[in-house]
Design an enzyme around this catalytic site. Structure first.
Site, short mmCIF file in Angstrom:
data_model
loop_
_atom_site.label_atom_id
_atom_site.label_comp_id
_atom_site.label_asym_id
_atom_site.label_seq_id
_atom_site.Cartn_x
_atom_site.Cartn_y
_atom_site.Cartn_z
N VAL A 246 58.98 71.08 31.40
CA VAL A 246 59.14 70.04 30.64
C VAL A 246 60.08 69.26 31.13
O VAL A 246 59.83 67.81 31.16
CB VAL A 246 59.37 70.31 29.20
CG1 VAL A 246 59.64 69.16 28.30
CG2 VAL A 246 58.25 71.18 28.55
N ASP B 218 38.27 29.06 42.67
CA ASP B 218 37.26 28.02 42.40
C ASP B 218 38.00 26.66 42.78
O ASP B 218 39.43 26.54 42.70
CB ASP B 218 37.02 27.84 41.03
CG ASP B 218 36.05 26.84 40.64
OD1 ASP B 218 35.12 26.94 41.49
OD2 ASP B 218 36.03 26.35 39.40
N ASP C 90 35.77 29.35 36.09
CA ASP C 90 35.70 28.97 34.82
C ASP C 90 34.39 28.99 34.24
O ASP C 90 34.23 28.81 33.07
CB ASP C 90 36.31 27.37 34.73
CG ASP C 90 35.64 26.68 35.76
OD1 ASP C 90 34.54 26.99 36.42
OD2 ASP C 90 35.93 25.44 35.74
N ASP D 187 30.81 32.05 37.30
CA ASP D 187 31.70 32.79 38.00
C ASP D 187 32.06 34.26 37.30
O ASP D 187 32.49 35.33 37.80
CB ASP D 187 33.05 32.10 37.78
CG ASP D 187 33.18 30.86 38.52
OD1 ASP D 187 32.62 30.69 39.68
OD2 ASP D 187 33.40 29.67 37.85
#
Length: 921
Positions: free
Chosen positions: A295, A342, A646, A650
């Site tokens: 642990v 873009d 946008d 796309d």
């Protein structure tokens, strides 16, 4: 095509059927409809049954519980669940409950944050809920768009949305803005003539109309050829639903690290049990110690800290207008090596702007950007003129656009002329009111010009009817017989003048600018007939100027691209525009590489695409599948790919990219649904700022993991060494003491380091390789040595307690204090791997200083407070014992500084050997 009656059913469902190559009559024959009367109601109902509704297929929704528990498949979650179960085994019920709650929190956070492909498809479906004007049974009627079928005749006017794909059969100055599909903001002029050739791109199918595009001008009739999922938008929706959700690079690296940690912890557990049994210890005791060690070795806080680091990074990005939808994508940005952006609205303003004016004897440049009226017209060649009214007046009057509060009403190309007139000193609104339009020849793609007629005072003060004309330069020039000269006089056009005008047109167009020609002609008010044949009057014009327009690059995008280049990130422009225009804009932006069309890119084989992609900077006239292929090629080359967009077109590439980025202002719901990040300001510069934040997030995550792994090695080596050298056997530290060091010392320091400041020069590095582990081999060796030193120091402190003070409890208490102090120096050594801890950066993070203070105070409390002594099996320490505990921490700090000094010297020597020109940009 086929004369079989069933052929229409097949063709009408294929998105790439070559309807554009057929004449309107042939398309009507194929679809068995008379355009004059449209379909009958009965036939329409039959086709509705045959083709189904004009709607997109809804994605299958997963049950909420399944989407929630899907997040338990992450390795980090599995580690947390295992840690909780182990805590139950050692009766640490509080820890078990806390870890279980953490798993629920992580699962809820993932469920809440992550967008899914079906949400994007649902958004596409919402776009379909519209009404359409349809001719049926010879009568125009308005129907829900989902009831439209192939063969319907749809009537559209300015402001309408196209309800389905179709062939244009009537076009009266019809213009449609197709940016959502092509990425190009300028409206497309539509006509009815067939188009020859094969594989004509969507942007060049000027006789077709596509679902969910918008009519900006004129009137038209569309013969519906394709509906629903068979349309171009449906084709994109199908591509989007086919995208597989991939793990982010961060998730993959954390998975690998988690597996390594689990294996190491299991090894420690087995080693302790085996060695203890060999020494005759009780299996029950050994099991408890082994579990505690396991642990302690497993960083229980890793999922929570990773989530916190990413969440804080997400909040910081949101403040910079980058909204993250998927938390691990915060880091993905930091490792991005390729950005496909873009053009329109992201790299450019999406606002057409006049850049230059050319007359027969003058050249003017125009400053200012977009639709702001700020700017000047400055002469660069020719003698001074009294005014430029002959240029500004037609810009104001031969224009149907308007600008109100910065918002354009009408065509962007005309809006640029409106702004030019304002810059030239014309109050357009008032000027139009004082010079009303008495007649006009509307723009038509057949004759490619527009003319307006106005009652105005002539040069001698007497009233005239003046026609202002704007249109394609070759068309206006052919209709002109004279040219406007300085002083207001007209001079007959010579062949030399015509050649000069054509050369100027070619020069402006080669710069990627849209060119318009202006002309005028005056008529006698007594003989002018507004209702007469105005086209016949469009001869013997007086050409006055050529206007060059462009959608200008964002100024901040130029700087951002340069910064990205310096950081080793390759930026490419993806656009629906023509290659010449795109190449010119790319050159202004500083994007290097040749421009190719989408069709040329698609024609390349995979091997050709792989070998040529490094030389390509622009892909123009793209279709959705070209964008997806670009992402795939770059991924295949080992890039981490970011894709911006946008439009509906796309969305598939956004979903396919490692980090899909949608525009917040102009972006469609579909693009936003497919994206992992949304730009609130649609600005490319925001992406680069987000990349820097992403690198900071990864940098801080590395800091946290370094201290965790160093302690992992320490625990394992210390316990094995204790048994091997018979120092304290398997009882080196009790389970409670292991958990104290792990949870109370290491976790707070690591968590604060995870929210640290950036390492200096973070944007001077090249992007890390996608397959590079979070801890590279050289750093892993360094961490092993640090862990080895800490383990040896721990064994020495325990041995001192046993031999000098005859008490294992004293030795364990000294070891706990020593580890607390050593973790402070480990943090100072590993926070900035090469920068000295004795610099100003050490005090730059107050929270880290508080964590260091807690490590000291906590060590005091656990050894001095009676309740904690009983709980953790510690005893009080003297001042001398504290000094002994301090020695390993000081030595570790000094050794770390010496190592950093060597690293800096080596780095400086390597840098000096590499010429500046050899460093890749």
């Amino acid at each position: 095509m086929n004369d079989n009656p069933g052929a229409a059913a097949v063709a009408a469902t294929e998105p790439d059927a070559t309807w554009y190559a057929l004449a309107p009559a042939e398309v009507a024959a194929e679809l068995r409809v008379d355009p004059a009367s449209g379909l009958s109601t009965a036939e329409a109902q039959q086709r509705l049954q045959e083709y189904g509704p004009n709607a997109l297929a809804a994605a299958k929704q997963e049950p909420v519980w399944k989407r929630f528990f899907k997040h338990y498949r992450d390795y980090m979650q599995i580690v947390l669940v295992v840690a909780a179960l182990v805590s139950l085994l050692i009766a640490e019920y509080g820890t078990a409950i806390g870890l279980a709650l953490l798993t629920l929190f992580n699962a809820w956070l993932g469920y809440h944050q992550e967008g899914k492909a079906e949400e994007a498809a649902a958004s596409l479906g919402q776009m379909m809920k519209a009404m359409a004007k349809v001719r049926r049974d010879g009568v125009m009627t308005e129907l829900p768009a989902e009831q439209i079928v192939p063969g319907d005749i749809v009537m559209v006017d300015a402001g309408d949305r196209i309800p389905a794909d179709g062939r244009v059969v009537l076009a009266a100055t019809l213009q449609i803005e197709e940016g959502a599909l092509t990425g190009e903001s300028v409206a497309v002029e539509k006509d009815t003539a067939p188009i020859g050739g094969h594989d004509v791109g969507i942007g060049d199918r000027v006789n077709m109309a596509f679902m969910n595009t918008n009519v900006t001008r004129g009137h038209g009739e569309i013969l519906v050829t394709t509906t629903g999922m068979g349309s171009e938008v449906g084709h994109i929706a199908h591509m989007l639903s086919g995208q597989k959700e991939e793990k982010t690079p961060l998730t993959k690296q954390v998975d690998r690290l988690t597996i390594f940690i689990i294996i190491a912890a299991l090894f420690a557990f087995v080693a302790i049990v085996v060695m203890g049994l060999a020494q005759g210890d009780s299996f029950a005791v050994l099991f408890g110690i082994g579990v505690a060690l396991a642990v302690g070795s497993i960083p229980d806080a890793l999922p929570a800290v990773v989530t916190t680091i990413l969440s804080v990074g997400s909040v910081n990005m949101a403040k910079k207008n980058a909204i993250m939808k998927v938390l691990p994508a915060v880091e993905t940005l930091g490792s991005t090596s390729a950005i496909n952006s873009d053009k329109t609205g992201t790299l450019t303003l999406n606002q057409m702007t006049v850049r230059e004016i050319v007359t027969v004897q003058h050249h003017y440049t125009v400053s200012g950007e977009g639709y702001s009226f700020d700017g000047q017209v400055q002469r660069t060649t020719g003698d001074a003129e009294r005014d430029l009214d002959y240029v500004m007046f037609p810009c104001a009057l031969c224009n149907d656009s308007d600008i109100q509060d910065g918002e354009v009403i009408g065509d962007p190309t005309e809006a640029a002329l409106y702004v030019l007139a304002q810059k030239g000193g014309v109050d357009v609104t008032e000027f139009r009111r004082n010079n009303p339009r008495v007649a006009s020849v509307p723009f038509d793609s057949d004759y490619k010009f527009m003319a307006t007629f106005h009652r105005m005072p002539g040069a001698d003060g007497r009233p005239v009817i003046r026609a202002y004309v704007k249109g394609a330069p070759d068309v206006v020039l052919n209709r002109s017989t004279s040219a406007r000269m300085p002083g207001g006089r007209a001079e007959t056009l010579t062949e030399e003048m015509r050649a000069k005008v054509l050369a100027a047109n070619e020069r402006i167009a080669s710069q990627g600018r849209r060119v318009l020609a202006l002309a005028q002609r005056e008529f006698d008010p007594a003989t002018f007939q507004p209702s007469g044949d105005l086209m016949a009057l469009m001869q013997d014009l007086e050409i006055s100027a050529l206007i060059g327009e462009v959608d200008p690059p964002r100024a901040e995008a130029v700087a951002a691209i340069a910064k990205a280049k310096h950081a080793g990130i390759r930026v490419r422009m993806i656009t629906g525009d023509h290659a010449i225009t795109a190449a010119a804009i790319a050159d202004e932006l500083g994007i290097r590489g040749r421009a190719v069309t989408g069709a040329e890119f698609a024609a390349m084989s995979d091997a050709e695409a792989d070998s040529q992609i490094d030389g390509i900077g622009v892909i123009a006239r793209v279709a959705p599948e070209h964008k997806v292929r670009l992402v795939e090629v770059l991924k295949r080359k080992g890039n981490i790919v970011a894709m911006t967009g946008d439009g509906v077109n796309d969305a598939p590439a956004i979903a396919a990219a490692d980090i899909g980025i949608a525009m917040g202002i102009t972006g469609t719901d579909v693009a936003k649904g497919a994206a992992k990040m949304i730009l609130a300001d649609d600005n490319f510069a925001t992406i680069v700022a987000a990349v820097e934040q992403g690198r900071l997030v990864y940098d801080n995550l590395q800091k946290f993991i370094r201290i965790q792994v160093a302690n992992l090695f320490m625990f394992i080596l210390a316990f094995i060494g204790s048994s091997a050298f018979a120092i304290a056997g398997t009882a080196l530290l009790s389970p409670a003491q292991v958990l104290w060091i792990h949870m109370a010392i290491v976790a707070p320091i690591g968590a604060v380091m995870g929210l640290d400041l950036a390492t200096p020069g973070i944007m001077d590095r090249k992007p890390r390789p996608f397959n590079q582990p979070i801890i590279v081999r050289s750093m892993m060796v360094r961490l092993f040595i640090v862990g080895l030193f800490m383990a040896a120091a721990t064994l020495v402190l325990v041995q001192i307690g046993k031999t000098s003070y005859d008490s294992l409890d004293v030795g364990q208490s000294m070891a706990i204090v020593g580890l607390g102090l050593m973790n402070i120096t480990v943090a100072l050594n590993l926070r900035f791997p090469e920068e000295s801890a004795f610099g100003p950066s050490t005090v730059s993070n107050p929270k880290l200083l508080w964590a260091f203070a807690w490590a000291i105070v906590g060590s005091m409390l656990i050894t001095q407070i009676r309740v904690l002594q009983d709980l953790f099996g510690t005893v009080p320490l003297t001042g001398q014992q504290w000094l002994v505990c301090l020695v390993p921490a000081v030595v570790l700090l000094i050794l770390g500084e010496l190592f950093k000094l060597i690293l800096r010297a080596r780095h400086s020597k390597v840098t000096a050997k590499v010429p500046a020109s050899a460093v890749p940009a």
